[in-house]
Design a protein around this motif. Sequence first.
Motif, short mmCIF file in Angstrom:
data_model
loop_
_atom_site.label_atom_id
_atom_site.label_comp_id
_atom_site.label_asym_id
_atom_site.label_seq_id
_atom_site.Cartn_x
_atom_site.Cartn_y
_atom_site.Cartn_z
N LYS A 154 0.82 -1.21 0.00
CA LYS A 154 0.00 0.00 0.00
C LYS A 154 0.86 1.26 0.00
CE LYS A 154 -3.84 -0.49 2.49
NZ LYS A 154 -4.82 -0.99 1.49
N ASP A 155 0.30 2.34 -0.55
CA ASP A 155 0.97 3.63 -0.56
C ASP A 155 0.78 4.31 0.80
OD1 ASP A 155 1.73 3.34 -3.19
OD2 ASP A 155 -0.04 4.37 -3.99
N CYS A 156 1.84 4.95 1.28
CA CYS A 156 1.77 5.66 2.56
C CYS A 156 2.33 7.06 2.38
CB CYS A 156 2.56 4.91 3.63
SG CYS A 156 2.57 5.73 5.25
N ILE A 157 1.58 8.06 2.83
CA ILE A 157 2.10 9.43 2.88
C ILE A 157 2.06 9.89 4.33
CG2 ILE A 157 1.44 10.02 0.52
CD1 ILE A 157 -0.87 11.68 1.80
N THR A 158 3.09 10.63 4.72
CA THR A 158 3.16 11.24 6.04
C THR A 158 3.26 12.75 5.86
OG1 THR A 158 4.25 9.31 7.02
CG2 THR A 158 4.52 11.42 8.16
N MET A 159 2.43 13.49 6.56
CA MET A 159 2.38 14.95 6.43
C MET A 159 2.61 15.57 7.81
SD MET A 159 1.59 15.24 3.14
CE MET A 159 0.50 16.51 2.49
N ILE A 160 3.72 16.32 7.95
CA ILE A 160 4.04 16.93 9.25
C ILE A 160 4.53 18.37 9.06
CG2 ILE A 160 4.61 14.73 10.37
CD1 ILE A 160 7.55 15.39 9.98
N GLY A 176 7.21 26.97 8.12
CA GLY A 176 6.10 27.91 7.99
C GLY A 176 4.78 27.18 7.78
N ASP A 177 4.04 27.62 6.78
CA ASP A 177 2.75 27.00 6.48
C ASP A 177 2.88 25.85 5.48
OD1 ASP A 177 1.33 28.72 8.14
OD2 ASP A 177 1.14 30.25 6.58
N GLN A 178 4.13 25.51 5.11
CA GLN A 178 4.34 24.43 4.14
C GLN A 178 4.45 23.09 4.86
OE1 GLN A 178 4.53 24.57 0.58
NE2 GLN A 178 4.31 22.39 0.97
N VAL A 179 3.50 22.19 4.63
CA VAL A 179 3.55 20.87 5.25
C VAL A 179 4.60 20.02 4.53
CG1 VAL A 179 1.71 19.92 3.78
CG2 VAL A 179 2.17 18.90 6.03
N VAL A 180 5.37 19.26 5.29
CA VAL A 180 6.41 18.39 4.72
C VAL A 180 5.79 17.02 4.42
CG1 VAL A 180 8.60 17.21 5.17
CG2 VAL A 180 8.27 19.60 5.88
N ARG A 181 5.95 16.57 3.20
CA ARG A 181 5.38 15.31 2.74
C ARG A 181 6.49 14.27 2.61
NH1 ARG A 181 0.85 13.99 -1.11
NH2 ARG A 181 1.35 11.97 -2.07
N LEU A 182 6.26 13.11 3.24
CA LEU A 182 7.17 11.97 3.11
C LEU A 182 6.38 10.79 2.55
CD1 LEU A 182 7.75 13.35 6.25
CD2 LEU A 182 9.90 12.19 5.73
N GLU A 183 7.00 9.97 1.72
CA GLU A 183 6.30 8.90 1.05
C GLU A 183 7.02 7.56 1.23
OE1 GLU A 183 5.77 9.88 -3.05
OE2 GLU A 183 4.93 11.86 -2.63
N SER A 199 10.66 14.08 -1.21
CA SER A 199 11.08 14.08 -2.62
C SER A 199 11.36 15.50 -3.10
CB SER A 199 9.99 13.44 -3.49
OG SER A 199 8.77 14.15 -3.37
N LYS A 200 11.36 16.48 -2.20
CA LYS A 200 11.66 17.87 -2.54
C LYS A 200 12.24 18.56 -1.32
CE LYS A 200 8.30 20.87 -2.23
NZ LYS A 200 7.08 21.67 -2.46
N SER A 201 12.74 19.74 -1.51
CA SER A 201 13.30 20.52 -0.40
C SER A 201 12.26 21.51 0.12
CB SER A 201 14.56 21.27 -0.85
OG SER A 201 14.23 22.18 -1.89
N TYR A 202 12.51 22.04 1.34
CA TYR A 202 11.56 22.96 1.98
C TYR A 202 12.34 24.12 2.60
CZ TYR A 202 8.27 19.10 1.49
OH TYR A 202 7.47 18.09 0.99
#
Length: 245
Positions: A154-160, A176-183, A199-202
């Motif tokens: 299954k696909d899993c995303i984590t948002m913190i 800031g207001d940008q949530v960090v996404r991990l997959e 998969s990207k920088s913040y």
Amino acid sequence: MSEPQGILRQLLDRGIASGIDDATLAPAEVVKGHESAWGGPGNLYPIRPYTLTPSALESFTVRERIHVRIDGLGEDIVDLHGMAIYRRHDPHAAEGTPLDWASATITAQFLSLQVTGHSEIFGQVKVSNSPGKAEGARVKPSPAPDDGSVMPIKDCITMIYPRFEVEQLGTTVDTGDQVVRLESRVAMVPPIGDVSRTSKSYTLYDGEGRRVGELIAADIEIGALLHHVPIASAVVPAELARVLA
């Protein structure tokens, strides 16, 4: 609830898992939490791949690795260790679909994340979550191939919304207001041993909203299951559902 071999049997019967033989259909190995939990060996909560588990409050050891650049200080990769606590909600499936591992969507709300590490450049680094913001993870069915096959992984995303306390900077910074996404992709819940990655920088900001650096990359590994408290039911909060949508 479907047993692990039941899901694999479905795949085999549909001609999807051609590399699976009968030996693979034997009961899956049980993954257990830390032996110090719940009174010691033999008294631990078993976690089986491809198996649904009821809602619960759970805590884990956590390893996190961050690649960070701070203006005026430099750039470093920092290993951090600590623990996390989350509330895992009731699994559910689309209307009219039988509830089993393959069809289920499972969410969890992060209640606490605390990890600490040391950098030769930054000194002590602490990373925590932001309790005032909706944070969590969602495990959902992987997109099925054109033939509509069941996918066991299954696909899993984590948002913190992580906060970084940097000793040499003398302050706490965040995204800031940008949530960090991990997959990641998982075969069981709780996802013991799972490693999720960005998969990207913040961009990182200080308390005044000024840019002070960049979170270049991060990954989080779920370690030992330390504590498990079953709860009668847990409904996904609306704000968290929006973040994970």
